[in-house]
Design an enzyme around this catalytic site. Structure first.
Site, PDB file in Angstrom:
ATOM      1  N   HIS A  92      -7.658   1.066  -6.055  1.00  0.00           N
ATOM      2  CA  HIS A  92      -7.777   0.148  -4.910  1.00  0.00           C
ATOM      3  C   HIS A  92      -8.480  -1.132  -5.382  1.00  0.00           C
ATOM      4  O   HIS A  92      -9.630  -1.397  -5.026  1.00  0.00           O
ATOM      5  CB  HIS A  92      -8.588   0.831  -3.804  1.00  0.00           C
ATOM      6  CG  HIS A  92      -8.499   0.161  -2.469  1.00  0.00           C
ATOM      7  ND1 HIS A  92      -7.671  -0.914  -2.195  1.00  0.00           N
ATOM      8  CD2 HIS A  92      -9.160   0.419  -1.300  1.00  0.00           C
ATOM      9  CE1 HIS A  92      -7.819  -1.271  -0.928  1.00  0.00           C
ATOM     10  NE2 HIS A  92      -8.726  -0.494  -0.367  1.00  0.00           N
ATOM     11  N   ARG A 110     -13.284  -8.830   1.910  1.00  0.00           N
ATOM     12  CA  ARG A 110     -11.877  -8.535   1.618  1.00  0.00           C
ATOM     13  C   ARG A 110     -11.041  -9.786   1.871  1.00  0.00           C
ATOM     14  O   ARG A 110     -10.156 -10.135   1.098  1.00  0.00           O
ATOM     15  CB  ARG A 110     -11.363  -7.384   2.499  1.00  0.00           C
ATOM     16  CG  ARG A 110     -11.983  -6.021   2.236  1.00  0.00           C
ATOM     17  CD  ARG A 110     -11.594  -5.461   0.884  1.00  0.00           C
ATOM     18  NE  ARG A 110     -10.152  -5.334   0.735  1.00  0.00           N
ATOM     19  CZ  ARG A 110      -9.422  -4.320   1.192  1.00  0.00           C
ATOM     20  NH1 ARG A 110      -9.996  -3.296   1.803  1.00  0.00           N
ATOM     21  NH2 ARG A 110      -8.114  -4.284   1.011  1.00  0.00           N
ATOM     22  N   ARG A 118       0.883  -1.181   0.000  1.00  0.00           N
ATOM     23  CA  ARG A 118       0.000   0.000   0.000  1.00  0.00           C
ATOM     24  C   ARG A 118       0.909   1.217   0.000  1.00  0.00           C
ATOM     25  O   ARG A 118       1.745   1.382   0.898  1.00  0.00           O
ATOM     26  CB  ARG A 118      -0.893   0.009   1.250  1.00  0.00           C
ATOM     27  CG  ARG A 118      -1.568   1.347   1.455  1.00  0.00           C
ATOM     28  CD  ARG A 118      -2.643   1.334   2.513  1.00  0.00           C
ATOM     29  NE  ARG A 118      -3.829   0.649   2.039  1.00  0.00           N
ATOM     30  CZ  ARG A 118      -5.016   0.700   2.634  1.00  0.00           C
ATOM     31  NH1 ARG A 118      -5.166   1.401   3.749  1.00  0.00           N
ATOM     32  NH2 ARG A 118      -6.045   0.067   2.137  1.00  0.00           N
TER      33      ARG A 118
HETATM   34  N1   CP Z   1     -11.117  -0.309   2.903  1.00  0.00           N
HETATM   35  C1   CP Z   1      -9.831  -0.334   3.259  1.00  0.00           C
HETATM   36  O1   CP Z   1      -8.926  -0.550   2.446  1.00  0.00           O
HETATM   37  O2   CP Z   1      -9.627  -0.146   4.590  1.00  0.00           O
HETATM   38  P1   CP Z   1      -8.222   0.050   5.334  1.00  0.00           P
HETATM   39  O3   CP Z   1      -7.705   1.420   4.961  1.00  0.00           O
HETATM   40  O4   CP Z   1      -8.576  -0.053   6.789  1.00  0.00           O
HETATM   41  O5   CP Z   1      -7.284  -1.025   4.893  1.00  0.00           O
HETATM   42  N1  NVA Z   2     -10.256   6.759  -0.679  1.00  0.00           N
HETATM   43  C1  NVA Z   2      -9.771   6.284   0.593  1.00  0.00           C
HETATM   44  C2  NVA Z   2      -9.936   4.791   0.692  1.00  0.00           C
HETATM   45  C3  NVA Z   2      -9.486   4.211   1.986  1.00  0.00           C
HETATM   46  C4  NVA Z   2      -9.607   2.724   2.044  1.00  0.00           C
HETATM   47  C5  NVA Z   2      -8.319   6.687   0.772  1.00  0.00           C
HETATM   48  O1  NVA Z   2      -7.526   6.528  -0.159  1.00  0.00           O
HETATM   49  O2  NVA Z   2      -7.989   7.181   1.850  1.00  0.00           O
END
Ligand code: CP
Ligand code: NVA
Length: 308
Positions: A134, A294, A107
């Protein structure tokens, strides 16, 4: 090498088989996301590195649990604690990590970190969120929709608010899974034209509608996400809130969608901002199914990556 970098970069047949596999693995657990190990332990002897340059709850825990359920082991690394965060190149990091682990999930901020990691790694790399996309989230969302309403092909999805990274992956999924998507939000926060054009080139109906009430007319699924993403400047917070307030998903807006429309949010949410608690905790909401899925979807993604 099966990297899972983005939904539009993955063959639709493979995406469909990952969703089906995820459903099978979920069913095999007899409704239990936790506890009992899978009958098969296909990741036995595998080490998976989970690298986070941004905060995470769901991605971090669901990948970690998913690997362990399949008999593998994980190491969770903070980008800041690695030499990567202190000047070592991504290419060198990728080559070194590939000597130790079988799979890398990352990430990060800039998507070039992900693509460079994939270019130089000799093991599969998975996108755990970048500033632009994502994909793991949307695999779980497609799975969740289909659990509740059957095939997503031909359905109408409405994205409300910011045309952000999660919206981009929804647009990619529209093209690959064959559903229509309407974006409703302020013009300055439109999704990138590249994502819109790509989805349209696959023959699905992609619309931009400024009026949120018109947008949700006939919607099978209404989706919200935070108004300020992790990569957005906090200084832009007030301006974004002012722009996005008309796009809040509340009971009134949901009443204009189909009577059986679902509501999704990838979480974390800011309750009473992008969506009200009455919607998030109401009968249309499947937000916690999304979160659970997930786990199942990513297990299928990891098995596809590793060919196990
Ligand atoms: N939805 C999602 O990716 O959540 P996190 O940021 O908690 O991983
Ligand atoms: N759009 C949000 C998604 C988090 C899972 C971000 O990038 O912060």
């Amino acid at each position: 090498m099966n990297h899972f970098l983005d939904i539009h970069k993955t063959d639709p047949t493979d995406l469909r088989s990952m969703i089906d596999h995820a459903k099978q693995m979920k069913t095999a657990r007899n409704g239990r996301p936790r506890g009992t190990p899978d009958d098969e332990l296909p990741l036995t002897g595998h080490m998976v590195a989970l690298i986070f340059e941004k905060p995470s709850t769901r991605t971090r825990v669901s990948f970690d649990v998913g690997v362990r359920q399949m008999g593998g082991q994980t190491m969770v690394l903070s980008g800041n604690d690695m030499q990567l965060g202190h000047g070592e190149t991504i290419a060198d990091t990728a080559r070194v990590m590939s000597r130790y682990v079988d799979l890398i999930m990352i990430r990060t901020f800039d998507e070039t970190v992900l693509t460079e990691m994939a270019e130089y790694a000799t093991v599969p790399v998975i996108n755990g969120l970048t500033d632009r996309t994502h994909p793991c989230q949307i695999m779980a969302d497609v799975m969740t929709f289909e659990e509740h309403r059957g095939p997503i092909a031909g359905k109408k999805v409405v994205w409300t608010g910011d045309g952000n990274n999660v919206c981009a992956s929804f647009l990619h999924a529209a093209g690959q899974f064959g559903f229509d998507l309407t974006f409703t939000g302020p013009e300055v926060l439109d999704p990138e034209q590249e994502f819109v054009d790509l989805a349209r080139s696959k023959g699905v109906d992609i619309r931009i509608e400024r009026d949120p009430f018109k947008a949700v007319d006939g919607a099978d699924l209404v989706v919200a996400d935070t108004w300020v993403s992790m990569h957005d400047a906090q200084s832009a917070r007030e301006r974004r809130h002012n722009l996005l307030r008309p796009y809040q998903v509340n009971d009134d807006l949901m009443a204009h969608a189909k009577s059986d429309a679902l509501f999704m949010h990838c979480l974390p949410a800011h309750r009473e901002e992008e969506a009200t608690s009455s919607v998030m905790d109401g009968p249309s909401s499947v937000i916690f199914d999304e979160a659970e899925n997930r786990l199942h979807a990513q297990k299928a993604i990891m098995r596809w990556c590793l060919g196990v």
